[in-house]
Scaffold this motif. Structure first.
Motif, mmCIF file in Angstrom:
data_model
loop_
_atom_site.group_PDB
_atom_site.id
_atom_site.type_symbol
_atom_site.label_atom_id
_atom_site.label_comp_id
_atom_site.label_asym_id
_atom_site.label_seq_id
_atom_site.Cartn_x
_atom_site.Cartn_y
_atom_site.Cartn_z
ATOM 1 N N ALA A 38 -34.406 16.403 -24.571
ATOM 2 C CA ALA A 38 -35.046 15.752 -25.721
ATOM 3 C C ALA A 38 -36.182 14.844 -25.260
ATOM 4 N N LEU A 39 -35.981 14.155 -24.137
ATOM 5 C CA LEU A 39 -37.025 13.282 -23.612
ATOM 6 C C LEU A 39 -38.226 14.081 -23.111
ATOM 7 N N ILE A 40 -37.968 15.200 -22.432
ATOM 8 C CA ILE A 40 -39.062 16.049 -21.956
ATOM 9 C C ILE A 40 -39.940 16.477 -23.133
ATOM 10 N N GLY A 41 -39.293 16.802 -24.257
ATOM 11 C CA GLY A 41 -40.027 17.208 -25.447
ATOM 12 C C GLY A 41 -40.688 16.059 -26.183
ATOM 13 N N ALA A 42 -40.520 14.842 -25.675
ATOM 14 C CA ALA A 42 -41.137 13.652 -26.282
ATOM 15 C C ALA A 42 -42.151 13.002 -25.344
ATOM 16 N N LYS A 43 -42.504 13.670 -24.266
ATOM 17 C CA LYS A 43 -43.328 13.041 -23.227
ATOM 18 C C LYS A 43 -44.662 12.534 -23.768
ATOM 19 N N ASN A 44 -45.387 13.366 -24.495
ATOM 20 C CA ASN A 44 -46.690 12.936 -25.014
ATOM 21 C C ASN A 44 -46.545 11.800 -26.014
ATOM 22 N N THR A 45 -45.485 11.855 -26.828
ATOM 23 C CA THR A 45 -45.232 10.793 -27.809
ATOM 24 C C THR A 45 -44.997 9.460 -27.114
ATOM 25 N N LEU A 46 -44.175 9.468 -26.079
ATOM 26 C CA LEU A 46 -43.855 8.224 -25.383
ATOM 27 C C LEU A 46 -45.075 7.653 -24.666
ATOM 28 N N ILE A 47 -45.890 8.521 -24.082
ATOM 29 C CA ILE A 47 -47.075 8.059 -23.358
ATOM 30 C C ILE A 47 -48.143 7.541 -24.316
ATOM 31 N N ASN A 48 -48.371 8.271 -25.402
ATOM 32 C CA ASN A 48 -49.512 7.967 -26.268
ATOM 33 C C ASN A 48 -49.195 6.998 -27.406
ATOM 34 N N HIS A 49 -47.950 7.012 -27.912
ATOM 35 C CA HIS A 49 -47.620 6.197 -29.081
ATOM 36 C C HIS A 49 -46.665 5.044 -28.762
ATOM 37 N N LYS A 50 -45.935 5.158 -27.677
ATOM 38 C CA LYS A 50 -45.074 4.086 -27.159
ATOM 39 C C LYS A 50 -44.100 3.506 -28.191
ATOM 40 N N PRO A 51 -43.315 4.351 -28.860
ATOM 41 C CA PRO A 51 -42.305 3.822 -29.783
ATOM 42 C C PRO A 51 -41.170 3.140 -29.028
ATOM 43 N N MET A 52 -40.500 2.219 -29.683
ATOM 44 C CA MET A 52 -39.254 1.668 -29.161
ATOM 45 C C MET A 52 -38.224 2.794 -29.125
ATOM 46 N N LEU A 53 -37.375 2.815 -28.099
ATOM 47 C CA LEU A 53 -36.441 3.927 -27.925
ATOM 48 C C LEU A 53 -35.025 3.414 -27.688
ATOM 49 N N PHE A 54 -34.085 3.901 -28.514
ATOM 50 C CA PHE A 54 -32.663 3.664 -28.292
ATOM 51 C C PHE A 54 -32.059 4.993 -27.854
ATOM 52 N N LEU A 55 -31.438 4.995 -26.678
ATOM 53 C CA LEU A 55 -31.002 6.243 -26.062
ATOM 54 C C LEU A 55 -29.541 6.159 -25.659
ATOM 55 N N GLU A 56 -28.748 7.138 -26.096
ATOM 56 C CA GLU A 56 -27.370 7.245 -25.622
ATOM 57 C C GLU A 56 -27.326 8.317 -24.548
ATOM 58 N N ILE A 57 -26.884 7.929 -23.355
ATOM 59 C CA ILE A 57 -26.809 8.857 -22.219
ATOM 60 C C ILE A 57 -25.364 9.299 -22.047
ATOM 61 N N HIS A 58 -25.142 10.615 -22.020
ATOM 62 C CA HIS A 58 -23.808 11.186 -21.853
ATOM 63 C C HIS A 58 -23.709 11.743 -20.426
ATOM 64 N N LYS A 59 -23.088 10.974 -19.539
ATOM 65 C CA LYS A 59 -23.085 11.334 -18.119
ATOM 66 C C LYS A 59 -22.403 12.676 -17.856
ATOM 67 N N LEU A 60 -21.236 12.904 -18.481
ATOM 68 C CA LEU A 60 -20.524 14.163 -18.270
ATOM 69 C C LEU A 60 -21.264 15.336 -18.905
ATOM 70 N N HIS A 61 -21.727 15.148 -20.124
ATOM 71 C CA HIS A 61 -22.388 16.234 -20.840
ATOM 72 C C HIS A 61 -23.707 16.633 -20.187
ATOM 73 N N LEU A 62 -24.396 15.687 -19.554
ATOM 74 C CA LEU A 62 -25.640 16.009 -18.863
ATOM 75 C C LEU A 62 -25.447 17.120 -17.840
ATOM 76 N N ARG A 63 -24.301 17.126 -17.169
ATOM 77 C CA ARG A 63 -24.040 18.121 -16.129
ATOM 78 C C ARG A 63 -24.011 19.540 -16.687
ATOM 79 N N LEU A 64 -23.644 19.662 -17.953
ATOM 80 C CA LEU A 64 -23.586 20.987 -18.562
ATOM 81 C C LEU A 64 -24.966 21.632 -18.629
ATOM 82 N N TYR A 65 -25.999 20.821 -18.561
ATOM 83 C CA TYR A 65 -27.367 21.336 -18.615
ATOM 84 C C TYR A 65 -28.075 21.152 -17.271
ATOM 85 N N ASN A 66 -27.286 20.959 -16.203
ATOM 86 C CA ASN A 66 -27.809 20.806 -14.845
ATOM 87 C C ASN A 66 -28.769 19.618 -14.730
#
Length: 255
Positions: free
Chosen positions: A175-203
């Motif tokens: 989701a972050l990769i797909g927001a790269k231009n938005t974060l660089i150019n528009h700089k919105p505030m970001l609230f992010l929940e990181i799922h450590k175990l689930h991340l592994r499912l997507y390498n």
């Protein structure tokens, strides 16, 4: 039934959906602290993009907390968006909330999904599936769902959200990769929940997220508002060992 969300506001909610607000009033539940932080830190913002909205309560609280606010919710489960609409229609308040049942990721297209048992949360079908700590249900047949990106949403919006919340069950990095231009150019505030175990499912792993946010010029804070300024401090994020609620701000801003 009239329910109060901590000391923030009161609202009407159907009896059978009372559990939605109850967990945010439980001082022993981490989401109680999460929503207090969210409402306080985003108090000057006007438009929320809620990615992985579940039943939409963060968007509902954002709009209820202050008048004349807008929210857009991405939530792939129609069951959950139906509950969100039921809450909105029951409460006597002028909500400005729209939604889509698409997934959010790093590309635009179509994807298969699985469902996390007991939570009614959808997850994009993953590359690695031998994690016994995550109980999943598989559909009887493959069903394709729409997927888009945060960058695509911003490219097609006349009014741009100034705050984003992401909670996508391990698809966090994509989701972050797909927001790269938005974060660089528009700089919105970001609230992010990181799922450590689930991340592994997507390498992917937590280091991937930390490095990406550094690359696009964002600083991480944990739920206690402590700055995470080096990778060795990343363990401060995981108060319960598996999930972390993070506040991410452009480097030129502070809490």
């Amino acid at each position: 039934m009239i329910q109060k969300l901590q000391n923030h506001f009161s609202m009407s909610i159907p009896d059978h959906l009372k559990w939605v607000i109850d967990e945010y009033n439980d001082d022993n539940n981490i989401v109680s602290k999460e929503i207090s932080n969210f409402l306080e830190i985003s108090k000057d913002k006007s438009y929320l993009l809620d990615v992985g909205g579940f039943v939409g309560f963060m968007a509902i609280a954002f709009c209820r907390y202050k008048e004349n606010r807008n929210a857009f919710v991405y939530e792939p489960s129609e069951i959950n968006t139906n509950k969100m609409n039921e809450i909105i229609n029951y409460d006597d308040y002028n909500y400005n909330i729209n939604f889509s049942n698409s997934f959010i990721g790093s590309k635009v297209g179509r994807v298969n999904c699985v469902e996390e048992k007991n939570y009614n949360t959808f997850m994009i079908k993953f590359e690695e599936n031998n994690n016994a700590q995550i109980q999943l249900g598989y559909p009887e047949k493959d069903t394709l769902y729409d997927i888009t990106t945060i960058d695509e949403f911003y490219n097609n919006s006349e009014v741009l959200p100034d705050v984003i919340k992401i909670d996508v069950e391990g698809y966090d990095y994509n989701a972050l990769i797909g927001a790269k231009n938005t974060l660089i150019n528009h700089k919105p505030m970001l609230f992010l929940e990181i799922h450590k175990l689930h991340l592994r499912l997507y390498n992917n792993n937590v280091r991937d997220i930390y490095d990406f946010l550094n690359e696009v010029g964002y600083t991480l804070y944990n739920i206690r508002k402590e700055k995470i300024d080096k990778i060795s401090s990343i363990t401060k994020l995981f108060t319960d060992g598996t999930e972390a609620r993070c506040i991410c701000l452009p480097n030129n801003q502070t809490l």
